[in-house]
Design a protein around this motif. Structure first.
Motif, PDB file in Angstrom:
ATOM      1  N   UNK A  68      29.829 -37.422  15.751  1.00 14.84           N
ATOM      2  CA  UNK A  68      30.895 -37.041  16.677  1.00 14.84           C
ATOM      3  C   UNK A  68      32.013 -38.080  16.682  1.00 14.84           C
ATOM      4  N   UNK A  69      31.647 -39.347  16.635  1.00 14.19           N
ATOM      5  CA  UNK A  69      32.651 -40.409  16.666  1.00 14.19           C
ATOM      6  C   UNK A  69      33.459 -40.469  15.376  1.00 14.19           C
ATOM      7  N   UNK A  70      32.847 -40.062  14.254  1.00 13.03           N
ATOM      8  CA  UNK A  70      33.549 -40.102  12.967  1.00 13.03           C
ATOM      9  C   UNK A  70      34.381 -38.850  12.710  1.00 13.03           C
ATOM     10  N   UNK A  71      34.197 -37.824  13.512  1.00 12.59           N
ATOM     11  CA  UNK A  71      34.843 -36.533  13.250  1.00 12.59           C
ATOM     12  C   UNK A  71      36.362 -36.617  13.113  1.00 12.59           C
ATOM     13  N   UNK A  72      37.065 -37.448  13.897  1.00 13.19           N
ATOM     14  CA  UNK A  72      38.529 -37.477  13.772  1.00 13.19           C
ATOM     15  C   UNK A  72      39.032 -38.086  12.457  1.00 13.19           C
ATOM     16  N   UNK A  73      38.160 -38.723  11.692  1.00 14.42           N
ATOM     17  CA  UNK A  73      38.601 -39.463  10.512  1.00 14.42           C
ATOM     18  C   UNK A  73      38.365 -38.670   9.232  1.00 14.42           C
ATOM     19  N   UNK A  74      39.234 -38.898   8.261  1.00 13.85           N
ATOM     20  CA  UNK A  74      39.101 -38.236   6.970  1.00 13.85           C
ATOM     21  C   UNK A  74      37.757 -38.585   6.336  1.00 13.85           C
ATOM     22  N   UNK A  75      37.051 -37.574   5.832  1.00  9.11           N
ATOM     23  CA  UNK A  75      35.725 -37.813   5.263  1.00  9.11           C
ATOM     24  C   UNK A  75      35.779 -38.779   4.098  1.00  9.11           C
ATOM     25  N   UNK A  76      36.854 -38.787   3.345  1.00  2.78           N
ATOM     26  CA  UNK A  76      36.948 -39.679   2.187  1.00  2.78           C
ATOM     27  C   UNK A  76      37.208 -41.131   2.576  1.00  2.78           C
ATOM     28  N   UNK A  77      37.507 -41.373   3.877  1.00  4.19           N
ATOM     29  CA  UNK A  77      37.888 -42.725   4.297  1.00  4.19           C
ATOM     30  C   UNK A  77      36.696 -43.596   4.673  1.00  4.19           C
ATOM     31  N   UNK A  78      35.493 -43.032   4.703  1.00  4.62           N
ATOM     32  CA  UNK A  78      34.337 -43.830   5.108  1.00  4.62           C
ATOM     33  C   UNK A  78      33.103 -43.496   4.273  1.00  4.62           C
ATOM     34  N   UNK A  79      32.186 -44.446   4.255  1.00  5.14           N
ATOM     35  CA  UNK A  79      30.893 -44.307   3.584  1.00  5.14           C
ATOM     36  C   UNK A  79      29.839 -44.164   4.672  1.00  5.14           C
ATOM     37  N   UNK A  80      29.085 -43.074   4.638  1.00  5.19           N
ATOM     38  CA  UNK A  80      28.120 -42.762   5.686  1.00  5.19           C
ATOM     39  C   UNK A  80      26.707 -42.732   5.107  1.00  5.19           C
ATOM     40  N   UNK A  81      25.806 -43.448   5.752  1.00  9.98           N
ATOM     41  CA  UNK A  81      24.409 -43.428   5.305  1.00  9.98           C
ATOM     42  C   UNK A  81      23.492 -43.027   6.442  1.00  9.98           C
ATOM     43  N   UNK A  82      22.389 -42.385   6.075  1.00  6.28           N
ATOM     44  CA  UNK A  82      21.331 -42.097   7.024  1.00  6.28           C
ATOM     45  C   UNK A  82      19.998 -42.203   6.289  1.00  6.28           C
ATOM     46  N   UNK A  83      18.897 -41.888   6.985  1.00  3.47           N
ATOM     47  CA  UNK A  83      17.579 -42.203   6.433  1.00  3.47           C
ATOM     48  C   UNK A  83      16.570 -41.110   6.742  1.00  3.47           C
ATOM     49  N   UNK A  84      15.449 -41.177   6.006  1.00  2.49           N
ATOM     50  CA  UNK A  84      14.343 -40.250   6.213  1.00  2.49           C
ATOM     51  C   UNK A  84      13.032 -40.998   6.020  1.00  2.49           C
ATOM     52  N   UNK A  85      12.063 -40.728   6.846  1.00  4.21           N
ATOM     53  CA  UNK A  85      10.683 -41.191   6.716  1.00  4.21           C
ATOM     54  C   UNK A  85       9.917 -40.982   8.019  1.00  4.21           C
TER      55      UNK A  85
END
Length: 324
Positions: A65-82
């Motif tokens: 939600x906090x990243x939504x206003x920003x262009x997707x190409x302007x940031x690197x986003x990581x998440x995880x699974x386990x």
């Protein structure tokens, strides 16, 4: 801000990244995520890290939600699974089923079309590594993730994955996310040398030892109200540092930082960034001022004499003595 390549990939991440463990969706309100991410962008941070397990998805939702206003190409986003995301026997681990289902769930919670870096949050000794790596490779081929990575895997486990991936001609992992700070240095012995050889970069968490390396906790004094160490719901990690022996060394490190016209947090982050295999240090923040202070560590070069003095001070704590 300065940027480093993540391992042998072409991806560039800011030397300081922003994470959401024990902050967004748990110990802080979501408006803090909005303010801190705005401050992160203002200070050149382009790397944002979360995980599905952070408050059972609430961390991802707040970050997305906090990243939504920003262009997707302007940031690197990581998440995880386990980690477990439900009570069913298959709602955990690194099976193909859990990885595929949780990647889709993370994409929905984050509100994005793809994840830049998808981490295996821990090693799963109940699942063949081949199964895990093939699932990650398929997600990459589908465009749901751009790169895969691991978190808190040992050198032997990383080496095993590298060999299997090479034999099966799979896309390689580009990063490892371990704990690393002045008091937690195990990766220096085997993980970093192996990662340098095999092309993985480190994106380290807890670089300030859960806030201990900010100097807010003093030896012989009560824990300040409202801090992480005072919150029984999130202080299960920081408690290992909360004794006068460790805090006495922290006080001496703070004096050293002052002599260099640095905050203790800046000294601690500059010390981490001295490692060329570290691509980014992931900080946590609930206030924009914390981000503005921490990014000032970027570009700070510590002289050999300062590094030697840091080792001497850390050597006073037997449990956390520097590696030799």
């Amino acid at each position: 801000m300065q940027y480093r390549r993540l391992g042998n990939s072409g991806l560039k991440v800011s030397e300081i990244g922003l994470g959401s463990w024990l902050t967004y969706g748990t110990a802080a309100e979501r408006d803090a995520a909005d303010k801190c991410i705005r401050a992160a962008f203002d200070n050149g941070i382009n790397f944002f890290d979360t995980a599905n397990a952070y408050n059972r998805g609430a961390g991802e939702e707040a970050m997305g939600a906090a990243l939504k206003p920003y262009s997707r190409s302007s940031y690197v986003l990581s998440t995880k699974v386990f980690f477990a995301m439900g009570d069913d026997v298959n709602e955990r681990g690194l099976s193909r089923k859990h990885i595929m289902e949780q990647c889709d769930a993370s994409l929905r919670r984050l509100g994005v079309d793809y994840i830049d870096i998808y981490f295996c949050h821990r090693y799963d000794d109940t699942v063949p590594v081949e199964e895990t790596l093939r699932a990650l490779d398929d997600l990459t081929a589908q465009g749901k993730i751009l790169y895969s990575a691991v978190s808190e895997w040992s050198a032997a486990q990383i080496g095993q994955a590298v060999e299997i991936g090479r034999r099966l001609n799979l896309r390689p992992q580009i990063a490892n996310q371990p704990i690393y700070n002045m008091f937690e240095r195990y990766i220096e012995r085997e993980v970093i040398p192996l990662s340098e050889r095999e092309g993985l970069g480190q994106v380290v968490f807890s670089p300030l030892a859960q806030g201990v390396l900010t100097g807010k906790y003093k030896p012989g004094q009560p824990i300040p109200a409202g801090t992480r160490a005072s919150d029984s719901s999130v202080n299960f990690v920081i408690n290992s540092y909360m004794n006068d022996e460790v805090l006495g060394v922290v006080a001496q490190l703070e004096e050293l930082a002052g002599s260099l016209d640095l905050k203790l947090s800046q000294l601690a982050l500059a010390w981490i960034l001295r490692q060329p295999n570290v691509s980014s240090a992931i900080i946590g923040a609930t206030r924009p001022q914390q981000i503005a202070e921490n990014v000032k560590a970027v570009g700070v070069k510590l002289e050999d004499a300062v590094l030697a003095e840091i080792d001497r001070l850390l050597g006073q704590v037997a449990h956390f003595a520097p590696l030799r």
